[in-house]
Structure formats: C-alpha cells, structure tokens
Design an enzyme around this catalytic site. Structure first.
Site, mmCIF file in Angstrom:
data_model
loop_
_atom_site.group_PDB
_atom_site.id
_atom_site.type_symbol
_atom_site.label_atom_id
_atom_site.label_comp_id
_atom_site.label_asym_id
_atom_site.label_seq_id
_atom_site.Cartn_x
_atom_site.Cartn_y
_atom_site.Cartn_z
ATOM 1 N N ASP A 1 -15.937 2.283 -16.561
ATOM 2 C CA ASP A 1 -17.303 1.941 -16.175
ATOM 3 C C ASP A 1 -17.676 0.764 -17.067
ATOM 4 O OD1 ASP A 1 -20.063 1.611 -16.076
ATOM 5 O OD2 ASP A 1 -20.462 3.740 -15.820
ATOM 6 N N SER B 1 -22.588 -15.345 -8.783
ATOM 7 C CA SER B 1 -23.004 -15.454 -7.381
ATOM 8 C C SER B 1 -23.795 -16.740 -7.227
ATOM 9 C CB SER B 1 -23.904 -14.272 -7.003
ATOM 10 O OG SER B 1 -24.516 -14.497 -5.741
ATOM 11 N N TYR C 1 -31.160 -8.820 -8.798
ATOM 12 C CA TYR C 1 -29.766 -9.264 -8.626
ATOM 13 C C TYR C 1 -29.632 -10.731 -9.029
ATOM 14 C CZ TYR C 1 -25.332 -10.388 -6.351
ATOM 15 O OH TYR C 1 -24.046 -10.815 -6.096
ATOM 16 N N LYS D 1 -27.362 -12.326 -12.185
ATOM 17 C CA LYS D 1 -26.276 -13.299 -12.031
ATOM 18 C C LYS D 1 -26.578 -14.586 -12.798
ATOM 19 C CE LYS D 1 -23.450 -10.796 -9.600
ATOM 20 N NZ LYS D 1 -22.155 -10.374 -10.148
HETATM 21 N N1 LIG Z 1 -19.878 -9.642 -1.273
HETATM 22 C C1 LIG Z 1 -20.660 -10.672 -1.479
HETATM 23 O O1 LIG Z 1 -21.248 -11.225 -0.529
HETATM 24 C C2 LIG Z 1 -20.842 -11.223 -2.873
HETATM 25 C C3 LIG Z 1 -21.473 -12.466 -3.016
HETATM 26 C C4 LIG Z 1 -21.650 -13.007 -4.285
HETATM 27 C C5 LIG Z 1 -21.187 -12.326 -5.394
HETATM 28 N N2 LIG Z 1 -20.578 -11.120 -5.229
HETATM 29 C C6 LIG Z 1 -20.122 -10.439 -6.444
HETATM 30 O O2 LIG Z 1 -18.759 -10.160 -6.342
HETATM 31 C C7 LIG Z 1 -18.446 -8.977 -7.093
HETATM 32 C C8 LIG Z 1 -17.697 -7.987 -6.207
HETATM 33 O O3 LIG Z 1 -18.522 -7.668 -5.116
HETATM 34 P P1 LIG Z 1 -17.971 -6.951 -3.799
HETATM 35 O O4 LIG Z 1 -18.775 -7.488 -2.674
HETATM 36 O O5 LIG Z 1 -16.490 -6.994 -3.762
HETATM 37 O O6 LIG Z 1 -18.488 -5.459 -4.086
HETATM 38 P P2 LIG Z 1 -17.888 -4.028 -3.596
HETATM 39 O O7 LIG Z 1 -18.996 -3.045 -3.771
HETATM 40 O O8 LIG Z 1 -17.284 -4.172 -2.269
HETATM 41 O O9 LIG Z 1 -16.781 -3.748 -4.693
HETATM 42 C C9 LIG Z 1 -17.178 -3.631 -6.046
HETATM 43 C C10 LIG Z 1 -16.169 -2.838 -6.844
HETATM 44 O O10 LIG Z 1 -16.733 -2.677 -8.164
HETATM 45 C C11 LIG Z 1 -16.650 -1.306 -8.533
HETATM 46 N N3 LIG Z 1 -17.719 -0.967 -9.474
HETATM 47 C C12 LIG Z 1 -19.045 -0.787 -9.211
HETATM 48 N N4 LIG Z 1 -19.690 -0.432 -10.326
HETATM 49 C C13 LIG Z 1 -18.766 -0.381 -11.324
HETATM 50 C C14 LIG Z 1 -18.818 -0.080 -12.700
HETATM 51 N N5 LIG Z 1 -19.965 0.286 -13.300
HETATM 52 N N6 LIG Z 1 -17.669 -0.154 -13.424
HETATM 53 C C15 LIG Z 1 -16.511 -0.502 -12.840
HETATM 54 N N7 LIG Z 1 -16.395 -0.782 -11.523
HETATM 55 C C16 LIG Z 1 -17.512 -0.729 -10.779
HETATM 56 C C17 LIG Z 1 -16.764 -0.545 -7.226
HETATM 57 O O11 LIG Z 1 -16.249 0.773 -7.351
HETATM 58 C C18 LIG Z 1 -15.941 -1.427 -6.283
HETATM 59 O O12 LIG Z 1 -14.567 -1.107 -6.337
HETATM 60 C C19 LIG Z 1 -19.784 -8.442 -7.608
HETATM 61 O O13 LIG Z 1 -19.991 -8.878 -8.934
HETATM 62 C C20 LIG Z 1 -20.785 -9.088 -6.670
HETATM 63 O O14 LIG Z 1 -22.065 -9.223 -7.233
HETATM 64 C C21 LIG Z 1 -20.391 -10.552 -4.005
#
Ligand SMILES: NC(=O)c1ccc[n+]([C@@H]2O[C@H](COP(=O)([O-])OP(=O)(O)OC[C@H]3O[C@@H](n4cnc5c(N)ncnc54)[C@H](O)[C@@H]3O)[C@@H](O)[C@H]2O)c1
Length: 252
Positions: free
Chosen positions: A59, A137, A150, A154
């Site tokens: 975590d 992000s 959020y 970021k």
């Molecule tokens: N998907 C988008 O559109 C998008 C856009 C910009 C930035 N992001 C960033 O990209 C990153 C990944 O996002 P995603 O869309 O793949 O999310 P997702 O929810 O699909 O996957 C996130 C992963 O992080 C894990 N996770 C969550 N909380 C956790 C914790 N406390 N400790 C360890 N692991 C943890 C989850 O179990 C999951 O496996 C994030 O930082 C998100 O903010 C995503």
C-alpha cells in the site's frame, strides 16, 4: 528488444491498467520487475506469467510496506534501478462539494505515496543511480473544477518531481526523476468512471474529444513513454514532464 536489459524495476499499482502495461513492457525489454499492489490475485497471476517478475503486497501510503517491498526486491534481484510511482486513484468533486475525507484518501495514495516512493528510491539508488518515474496527469497541469482534489494531488506530484530532480543534481546522485502525464486512458479506473456516467457510449465520445487526437489512449501508449524515461536513451532528461496525452494539455 532489450532496452532495459538487467535493470531492476519496481512498479506500483502494477496489477491493473497503466501499471500493468508498464510491467509487461518492462519485462519484455529485459527488466527484472516487482509488481507492487494492493490487489494480490491479479498481481501474483501477472508475475507468474512473466519471465522474471515477482509480486509484493504494497500500500503506497504505508512506510512499512515500502521498506518491506524494497528489502524483498533487493534480496531477489539486486539494487533498485527504476521506480515507477504509478498507483493512484481519482474521485470527482468540486471545491463546493468534495468531502474532506476524499482529500485525505486521494492525497494519501497519489501524493504521499509518490513522496514515500521517491524517498525510498533516492536512498536505495544512491550513488549507483537510477530513474524515478512519477505517473502524474495532465490534470496536474490543467486542473478541472470537477476534480479539485485529484488535480491538486497531481500538481503536488509534479512539484515533488522537480524537487527530487534538483536534490539529486545538487548532491551528485546520478538519479533522474521525471513525471509522466497521461491524458484519458482506457483502464479499469476509467471504465468505472464511464459506467458511473450512465450512457457509456456517449461518455466514451465525450472523453475522447478531450484529446486533440479525438480518442481515448491505450495503456500501452503510456508504457512506451515510461520505457523511454526508464531507459538510458533518456540519460539527459530529468525534472521533465512528458505528456503522453494525445494533446489533452493544449486543448481549450
Ligand atoms: N486512466 C486515466 O485516464 C489516467 C489519466 C491520467 C493519469 N492517470 C494515472 O495513472 C495511474 C494509473 O491509473 P489507472 O487508470 O491505471 O488506474 P487503475 O485503477 O486502473 O489501476 C490502478 C492500480 O493501482 C492500484 N492501487 C490503488 N491504490 C493503491 C495503493 N494504495 N497502493 C498500491 N496500489 C494501489 C490498484 O489496485 C490498481 O492495480 C494513476 O496514478 C492515475 O492517476 C490515469
């Protein structure tokens, strides 16, 4: 291709979404990879399917979890060379209505998690050096009123990235630290968001139109950018914000 041959990498949130794509690409490029996540089943299954990967429950908001994960990683693979602080979460809410509890939850995972990871990596990489990649992000650069917390979390990650890069330079540590800014990417997190909006097809069109390229991006497109920052090809890149966002940041 083996652009990360022999490198030891830790990817947080590596079980799903963008993190999973980064794990798969890094492994295909010859890295030894630790998948660090709170989702155990999927993380362990992914590690078992890859040539040289391991899973560790982590975590990102818990210091003790970080210490245990780094110890386990170094015992199995050797010194940490690449850290991807990818784990993150998102919640909607404007300054008028976002609950205080959301501030703590989002900041704990997105900002504190990145801080703890950077701190551990700076100590673990030390004079051997390495590459830290903070998945931020485009929202950290161009906030939205509907995602107040959020966006702030970021922006914190972007500022932290520059502080870490400065610290390493000032102290002669050969550690690069960069931020990666995705646009809207097709992941479980996004699919959950689209489902909550009701009309998923309409949401997909609307979310795609937020990019200049008029489509939602794929996790593999973010993994390709992470690969560049992790590799020696980025040897003169530090303190940077790499947008892999289909032009999200420059769109009005
Ligand atoms: N998907 C988008 O559109 C998008 C856009 C910009 C930035 N992001 C960033 O990209 C990153 C990944 O996002 P995603 O869309 O793949 O999310 P997702 O929810 O699909 O996957 C996130 C992963 O992080 C894990 N996770 C969550 N909380 C956790 C914790 N406390 N400790 C360890 N692991 C943890 C989850 O179990 C999951 O496996 C994030 O930082 C998100 O903010 C995503």
């Amino acid at each position: 291709m083996t652009r990360l041959s022999g490198k030891v990498a830790l990817v947080t949130g590596g079980a799903r979404g963008i993190g999973r794509a980064i794990v798969e690409r890094f492994a295909a490029e010859g890295a030894h990879v630790m998948i660090a996540d709170i989702v155990e089943d999927e993380g362990r299954a992914l590690a078992a399917a890859l040539p040289d990967a391991m899973f560790h429950t982590l975590d990102v908001s818990k210091s003790a979890d970080w210490d245990a994960a780094i110890t386990a990683l170094q015992a199995r693979f050797g010194p940490l060379g690449v850290l991807v602080n990818n784990a993150g979460t998102s919640m909607s809410g404007s300054i008028a209505d976002a609950p205080e509890a959301d501030w703590h939850r989002i900041m704990d995972i997105n900002a504190l998690g990145a801080f703890l990871g950077c701190q551990r990596a700076v100590h673990a990489m030390g004079v051997h050096g390495g590459s830290i990649i903070n998945v931020a992000s485009s929202r950290g650069q161009r906030p939205s009123s509907g995602q107040a917390i959020y966006s702030a979390s970021k922006a914190a990650v972007l500022s932290l990235t520059r502080s870490v890069a400065l610290h390493c330079g000032e102290n002669g540590l050969p550690i690069r630290c960069n931020a990666l800014c995705p646009g809207v990417i097709e992941t479980p997190l996004l699919r959950q968001h689209m489902a909550s909006l009701g009309d998923e097809a309409a949401a997909r069109v609307q979310l795609g139109a937020m990019q200049v390229m008029n489509r939602i991006g794929q996790p593999e497109e973010i993994a390709a950018a992470a690969l560049f920052l992790a590799s020696d090809e980025a040897s003169f890149v530090t303190g940077a914000e790499l947008n892999a966002d289909g032009g999200f940041r420059i769109r009005d």
